[in-house]
Design an enzyme around this catalytic site. Sequence first.
Site, PDB file in Angstrom:
ATOM      1  N   SER A   1       0.892  -1.165   0.065  1.00 15.48           N
ATOM      2  CA  SER A   1       0.055   0.043   0.254  1.00 15.48           C
ATOM      3  C   SER A   1       0.590   1.131  -0.057  1.00 15.48           C
ATOM      4  O   SER A   1       1.248   1.571  -0.773  1.00 15.48           O
ATOM      5  CB  SER A   1      -0.932  -0.011   1.153  1.00 15.48           C
TER       6      SER A   1
ATOM      7  N   LYS B   1      -1.218  -3.979  -3.205  1.00 15.16           N
ATOM      8  CA  LYS B   1      -2.529  -3.359  -2.704  1.00 15.16           C
ATOM      9  C   LYS B   1      -2.744  -2.057  -3.311  1.00 15.16           C
ATOM     10  O   LYS B   1      -1.980  -1.060  -2.623  1.00 15.16           O
ATOM     11  CB  LYS B   1      -2.366  -3.484  -1.144  1.00 15.16           C
TER      12      LYS B   1
ATOM     13  N   GLN C   1      -8.900   3.423   1.694  1.00 10.88           N
ATOM     14  CA  GLN C   1     -10.019   3.358   2.584  1.00 10.88           C
ATOM     15  C   GLN C   1     -10.132   4.849   3.465  1.00 10.88           C
ATOM     16  O   GLN C   1      -9.301   5.474   3.813  1.00 10.88           O
ATOM     17  CB  GLN C   1      -9.903   2.240   3.572  1.00 10.88           C
TER      18      GLN C   1
END
Length: 493
Positions: free
Chosen positions: A313, A338, A342
């Site tokens: 990420s 990833k 969010q």
Amino acid sequence: MLFRGRTVAAMMVLTAVAACVATYALFEFPEWKFVSSGAKASETSPSGSEGLSQDELYKLNKTLSLIERRYALPMEREQLIDGAIQGMVESLHDPYSVYKPEEEAEKFSDALHGAFTGIGAELRIENGSVIVESPIRGTPAERAGLKPLDVLLSINGESLNGLTLSEAVSKIRGPKGTKVKLKVQRRGVATPLDLELVRDRINPETVDSGMAASGVGYLSIYQFTDETAAQVKNELEELEAQGLKALVVDVRDNPGGFLQSVVEVADQLLEKGKPIVQSEYRDGTRKVDVAAHGAKGNKPYPIVVLMNKGSASAAEILAGALKQSAGAVLIGETTYGKGTVQVPFNGELGDRSILKLTVYKWLLPDGTWINEKGIDPDVRVKQPTYFQAWRLPRDNVLKYDTTGEPVENLQNILLGAGFPPDRKDGYFSEGTKKAVESFQKSESLPVTGEVDEETAQRLEEKLYAKIQDRSYDAQWQAAISKAGELLNMSKRP
């Protein structure tokens, strides 16, 4: 120069640190960022409105009524409502979108700041299984040998299959000093591993740095918290004061964190105006974050990024930005892959529950989406096999003429500890026994040639100390060497 910062939002669940390997936005986005300005309501939801249609509302109310009136066993209305919301979120089939009822949300919020007690492993749920994303450095999970992509099958004999992330974590967590037995399935290992860990207080490191040799400095970033950018700034200033000429950025086993944090870190290493990351919303529109201030002085220096399959990420955002916008060389292994961001919506449901949703994709500066693919290194370097060792059994003694994967693991540990056996195929041979005896003699242990609890503990301590010694870290050595090579090239006329 070691800083201990707050835990990243990825460490949302108190003890095992759950639902992570995530990049979190620090704010909630306005609606226009999700839908183009000309979109109609009917284009943004199947019902043409933000709420339920009368038919949908009737169906849900009727279900609730039938359960309350006709279901044979006692039930709690609040659990039914929470279950309905949980079901909607789970139907998205997105492991990073989760719903947390009030009780769990309170624990979630408490866990965002400061240390916590647990095993120190980043977890998520996938197809009903509890998956390890990465162990946190220096924690019981790392010392026990948990690895990214390990599947946690059970804890203290209780199956974790089919549980929600919060349910699994509630079983894994516990007071400091208490033991937890995990059964773990690892890729490439036929039978499950049995690991015993002792829960401890987890105070994750955020940033570390130092000088290696000949002007090559290193910057290790373990996660991206709201404090990381400021810490990176301080560390870089200290390195520059010591004569920094080339930089190794180590994001191995970094599970991610705040999007704004990684943008601010990249801003310090890129030239002004260089792209850092693209955000793509569900209507296809994109936003590009660029280096707003840009590197000052002699920066950017030659940069090498050290990464592995536990780099995820936000760590991947930094690696990709440095590669594509600063010409950095990537060394190590393919990253996790990833590529979504969010947002936790706090208080949106009228109570203290939290709904965390994936709100958009992130893309590399050139527009590549690395989700489920990761970023490949320019120079692929594997660690020695003993870096993949796991905890030895404590409930049975390994001895001559036994076989199996625990023995194979023992042979790998003996090799790493400096007492190589004659073989590594899982058969406890005479040569393996002699290697154990040599180790026991060197540690002033009873020389039995058998691996009991005390010998197992000493072996693991010996191996752990070696793994922490960077002179045995093949990826680290390759990165330092490459940084030196780039430095020499930059000096050529």
